[in-house]
Scaffold this motif. Structure first.
Motif, mmCIF file in Angstrom:
data_model
loop_
_atom_site.group_PDB
_atom_site.id
_atom_site.type_symbol
_atom_site.label_atom_id
_atom_site.label_comp_id
_atom_site.label_asym_id
_atom_site.label_seq_id
_atom_site.Cartn_x
_atom_site.Cartn_y
_atom_site.Cartn_z
ATOM 1 N N HIS A 100 -7.334 -42.099 22.843
ATOM 2 C CA HIS A 100 -8.246 -42.677 22.456
ATOM 3 C C HIS A 100 -8.865 -41.249 20.997
ATOM 4 N N HIS A 131 -13.529 -52.076 21.807
ATOM 5 C CA HIS A 131 -12.233 -52.452 21.514
ATOM 6 C C HIS A 131 -11.759 -53.770 20.296
ATOM 7 N N VAL A 142 -4.139 -48.269 14.420
ATOM 8 C CA VAL A 142 -4.427 -49.193 15.322
ATOM 9 C C VAL A 142 -3.450 -50.431 16.009
ATOM 10 N N LEU A 202 -6.453 -55.480 21.941
ATOM 11 C CA LEU A 202 -7.098 -54.712 23.053
ATOM 12 C C LEU A 202 -8.060 -55.154 24.133
ATOM 13 N N THR A 203 -7.949 -56.443 23.947
ATOM 14 C CA THR A 203 -9.111 -56.910 24.885
ATOM 15 C C THR A 203 -8.672 -57.811 25.750
ATOM 16 N N THR A 229 -5.045 -54.586 29.630
ATOM 17 C CA THR A 229 -5.060 -53.333 28.629
ATOM 18 C C THR A 229 -5.958 -52.281 30.047
ATOM 19 N N CYS A 230 -6.850 -52.464 30.740
ATOM 20 C CA CYS A 230 -7.422 -51.643 31.417
ATOM 21 C C CYS A 230 -7.242 -52.422 32.899
#
Ligand code: HEC
Ligand code: HEC
Ligand code: HEC
Ligand code: HEC
Ligand code: HEC
Length: 213
Positions: free
Chosen positions: A134, A169, A200, A205-206, A210-211
């Motif tokens: 980030h 995102h 980017v 990123l969604t 990713t998370c």
């Protein structure tokens, strides 16, 4: 006598009762939902007790000490890190050494026991987060933490819910700032031409992965 099981009157009564139940359940669900989304549930703006009354407003705001002086791994790793007692003593081994407010710091050094800061922001274990990417891609501390350098006691600036992560995102471009502004105050709105920044990555990123791994 062949009376209907439900007279018009009882049917009416039952309808009202059912409507009443539906409204009550609806209102309860709404209350729970709103509470769950509210700043109180998310603890936004509430500062936990700390072992020392440390003020970002004094240190980062007025004295303008760089965030990286105390959160030294924020550019290079997933964690921003919290300062050791030695970092405080760079100044406080002499400065205000005898001030009552500083005694926990002095004691921590003498007894060689680290200060145990209460955590302000936390994510559940199933979420993967990384500060360094980030910072590298021009996302300001303030866009996730609020204006920390205005805070006397550190409180959560944003709820950091999945929705907030996704809001950015989906389209991070307008939220990015020049590298020098990542750490400085009041930069959330001062966006720059992204030509200066590394682009980017195209990968979405969604994606859940990713998370969540
Ligand atoms: C002089 C050292 C120092 C400087 C400079 C400093 N911090 Fe901190 N920071 C701390 C300490 C100590 C804590 C833990 C106590 C607290 O939460 O207030 C902390 C906590 C935090 C937290 C909460 C951590 C958690 O538990 O989630 C955030 C966010 C934060 N700092 C951001 C910043 C930002 C952004 C800057 C620069 C504008 C900055 N800090 C500058 C010392 C510093
Ligand atoms: C670069 C020097 C510097 C560093 C590093 C530093 N401080 Fe300070 N600190 C100061 C100065 C200068 C003041 C006086 C601020 C004032 O009163 O205007 C101060 C004041 C304080 C006070 C008194 C209350 C207040 O805010 O005025 C506390 C408590 C304190 N610092 C804790 C810490 C802790 C804990 C750390 C380490 C996480 C730390 N400081 C790191 C320079 C520093
Ligand atoms: C994209 C959002 C985001 C940005 C930008 C961001 N943080 Fe954080 N920060 C978080 C989250 C989320 C956590 C909680 C992490 C966890 O629990 O694993 C956190 C935790 C922290 C902590 C607690 C200690 C740690 O290492 O987890 C500090 C200190 C901190 N951030 C400082 C900063 C500073 C300084 C900056 C700017 C250089 C910054 N953050 C930028 C989201 C962000
Ligand atoms: C204000 C914008 C913003 C917010 C808010 C934000 N992010 Fe990001 N995030 C980005 C940008 C920009 C990147 C870098 C994308 C790239 O170029 O690879 C990124 C990258 C990431 C990556 C690395 C992706 C990869 O595959 O390398 C993870 C993981 C991540 N973010 C998690 C989170 C989580 C979790 C939150 C919420 C707590 C969050 N982000 C909030 C803008 C944001
Ligand atoms: C940009 C980062 C990010 C992405 C992408 C993401 N999530 Fe999340 N997710 C989070 C964060 C952060 C939390 C924790 C939220 C909290 O504690 O409020 C979370 C929590 C969850 C939870 C737990 C329920 C909850 O509310 O705490 C589930 C289930 C979940 N995510 C599923 C998904 C699915 C399915 C996808 C893909 C469609 C996805 N997530 C994509 C960041 C992300």
């Amino acid at each position: 006598m062949n009376r209907p099981l439900f007279t018009a009157r009882t049917t009416h009564g039952v309808r009202i009762a059912i409507l009443g139940c539906v409204l009550t359940v609806g209102a309860a669900a709404f209350t729970v939902f709103e509470y769950y989304r509210s700043p109180y549930w998310n603890r936004v703006g509430l500062a936990p007790d700390q072992p020392v009354l440390f003020s970002h407003r004094h240190h980062a705001g007025e004295l303008r000490i760089d965030c990286r002086f105390c959160h030294s791994t924020v550019e290079s790793s997933a964690r921003a890190g919290l300062p050791s007692t030695q970092t405080c003593l760079v100044c406080h081994s002499q400065l205000f050494r005898d001030a009552p407010l500083l005694q926990p710091v002095i004691r921590s050094a003498e007894e060689n026991v680290p200060l145990s800061w209460s955590r302000v922001n936390t994510l559940p274990d199933h979420v993967h987060f990384d500060h360094s990417i980030h910072v590298a891609k021009g996302v300001a501390c303030a866009s996730c933490h609020g204006e920390v350098s205005d805070m006397a006691l550190t409180a959560k600036g944003h709820a950091l819910t999945m929705r907030e992560c996704l809001d950015c995102h989906r389209d991070p471009e307008p939220r990015r700032v020049a590298h020098a502004q990542v750490f400085s105050r009041r930069t959330t709105s001062a966006t720059v031409s992204c030509a200066i920044l590394e682009p980017v990555h195209a990968r979405p990123l969604t994606n859940c992965s990713t998370c969540h791994h």
